[in-house]
Design an enzyme around this catalytic site. Structure first.
Site, PDB file in Angstrom:
ATOM      1  N   GLU A  42      51.493 151.699 -10.364  1.00 10.79           N
ATOM      2  CA  GLU A  42      50.653 150.728 -11.071  1.00 10.79           C
ATOM      3  C   GLU A  42      49.413 150.367 -10.252  1.00 10.79           C
ATOM      4  O   GLU A  42      48.315 150.231 -10.809  1.00 10.79           O
ATOM      5  CB  GLU A  42      51.448 149.460 -11.399  1.00 10.79           C
ATOM      6  CG  GLU A  42      52.518 149.648 -12.463  1.00 10.79           C
ATOM      7  CD  GLU A  42      51.953 150.014 -13.823  1.00 10.79           C
ATOM      8  OE1 GLU A  42      50.742 149.835 -14.050  1.00 10.79           O
ATOM      9  OE2 GLU A  42      52.720 150.487 -14.677  1.00 10.79           O
ATOM     10  N   TYR A 125      48.817 141.510 -14.928  1.00 12.41           N
ATOM     11  CA  TYR A 125      49.279 142.759 -15.527  1.00 12.41           C
ATOM     12  C   TYR A 125      50.341 143.446 -14.672  1.00 12.41           C
ATOM     13  O   TYR A 125      51.424 143.806 -15.156  1.00 12.41           O
ATOM     14  CB  TYR A 125      48.115 143.731 -15.763  1.00 12.41           C
ATOM     15  CG  TYR A 125      48.632 145.123 -15.973  1.00 12.41           C
ATOM     16  CD1 TYR A 125      49.270 145.460 -17.160  1.00 12.41           C
ATOM     17  CD2 TYR A 125      48.563 146.082 -14.958  1.00 12.41           C
ATOM     18  CE1 TYR A 125      49.814 146.721 -17.342  1.00 12.41           C
ATOM     19  CE2 TYR A 125      49.106 147.339 -15.143  1.00 12.41           C
ATOM     20  CZ  TYR A 125      49.727 147.654 -16.335  1.00 12.41           C
ATOM     21  OH  TYR A 125      50.281 148.898 -16.506  1.00 12.41           O
ATOM     22  N   ASP A 143      47.724 146.311 -20.803  1.00 11.55           N
ATOM     23  CA  ASP A 143      46.714 147.086 -20.094  1.00 11.55           C
ATOM     24  C   ASP A 143      45.647 147.504 -21.102  1.00 11.55           C
ATOM     25  O   ASP A 143      45.666 147.083 -22.267  1.00 11.55           O
ATOM     26  CB  ASP A 143      47.328 148.287 -19.379  1.00 11.55           C
ATOM     27  CG  ASP A 143      47.790 149.382 -20.333  1.00 11.55           C
ATOM     28  OD1 ASP A 143      47.861 149.142 -21.556  1.00 11.55           O
ATOM     29  OD2 ASP A 143      48.070 150.498 -19.853  1.00 11.55           O
TER      30      ASP A 143
END
Length: 342
Positions: A42, A125, A143
């Site tokens: 990520e 996020y 996202d």
């Protein structure tokens, strides 16, 4: 709100195979994702494509198989391996986060989004993504792909950033018990079906309730936000070549853009063109102009070169053949190329 059952049925059949992902069939058998792998992917995927991240993920997990290994690695080594991914603050935060996990959490990532947000480099996020994917916390994960899917699903008449709260609320309402699979399914939808320049509505699990499809032109969504013009900055870069063939490098300061990265000596980057203030006396030769675009500005660097065995007060001589071992950002690799050294 999105039909989570339809989305999960689609994901069970069409989930992308990714090196950090546990497929839905394995997840159903009780195989859990590795939080270290999910977190690492990520962070790498911020501002970067999956195609570009693959080799970096493989290199990092080979060199540092666990978060403990990454925390124990020298920051300079991490920065070298990160070179090419850009946005080097992410690499520094990555290393700081690994150390925080070791020092404050006994080597285990926290399991909730709220606690994950306390770690360096982890925002709304990323915290939601890790908590949902690894522990099925029922939290909305948004996202760019999910924003686009929802902008079309809701036929938002304004740019996404103006209705972030609405998008989050609608996704949150839909999050099922399989929160991690749902989060990844929504991302996959945006990456493969509801993509930036195409909308494959006939095979989309959300087609039945999609307001964008009903307009007859779902590609009009998301409504684009007006773009502010990027400012332009200027500077000079000085390539000092030793008679033995090595080149002089130094480390940037501890704060600001490209902090602690390796650089070619140069001037500050300012909003107007100025004459070069050379760091050494001698016969400097103009080697060309390098242009580079950062997130918030365009940069033009006039490149100058000289052969000299005189070093500056701070820095080191680096062998040209070993430059891949330096944490040298792409803008400075362009500078060396302009000077004929790359």
């Amino acid at each position: 709100m999105p039909d989570s059952g339809a989305v999960l049925d689609w994901y069970d059949r069409h989930a992308r195979i990714l090196p950090w992902r546990v497929p839905p069939q394995d997840r159903a058998r009780g195989i859990k994702p590795n939080p270290y792998h999910v977190w690492l992917s990520e962070i790498m995927l911020q501002q970067t494509t999956i195609a570009a991240v693959g080799k970096y993920f493989a290199a990092f997990t080979r060199l540092w198989p666990t978060v403990a290994d990454l925390a124990a690695a020298p920051l300079d080594d991490v920065l070298v391996q990160w070179a090419g991914l850009g946005y080097y603050a992410r690499a520094r935060n990555l290393h700081a986060c690994a150390n925080a996990v070791m020092e404050n959490h006994g080597g285990n990532f926290p399991q909730t989004a709220a606690r994950l947000r306390d770690l360096p480099g982890i925002g709304d996020y990323t915290s939601a993504a890790i908590a949902a994917i690894c522990h099925d916390e029922q939290v909305a994960v948004l996202d760019g792909n999910v924003d686009r899917v929802m902008a079309r699903f809701l036929a938002l008449p304004v740019p996404v950033r103006e209705e972030k709260a609405l998008i989050r609320a609608r996704v949150q309402e839909a999050v099922p018990e399989r929160a991690g699979d749902f989060a990844q399914a929504m991302m996959d939808l945006g990456a493969t079906i509801c993509a930036p320049r195409r909308a494959n509505c006939l095979v989309c699990p959300l087609e039945r309730d999609c307001q964008g499809t009903r307009t007859g032109n779902p590609l009009t969504f998301p409504v684009p936000a007006p773009k502010a013009e990027k400012p332009h900055r200027f500077g000079h870069a000085f390539v000092i070549r030793h008679p033995d063939g090595s080149v002089f490098l130094r480390q940037r300061g501890p704060k600001g853009l490209l902090a602690k990265m390796t650089e070619v000596p140069g001037t500050e980057w300012v909003g107007e063109e100025k004459d070069a203030n050379f760091p050494l006396k001698g016969q400097w030769k103009e080697a060309g102009l390098v242009t580079h675009t950062f997130t918030h500005f365009h940069l033009s660097l006039s490149v100058w070169s000289i052969q000299s065995d005189q070093a500056l007060d701070e820095g080191w001589w680096a062998c040209i053949d070993a430059l891949d071992n330096e944490a040298l950002p792409s803008v400075f690799r362009k500078v060396l190329k302009a000077a004929g050294l790359q």
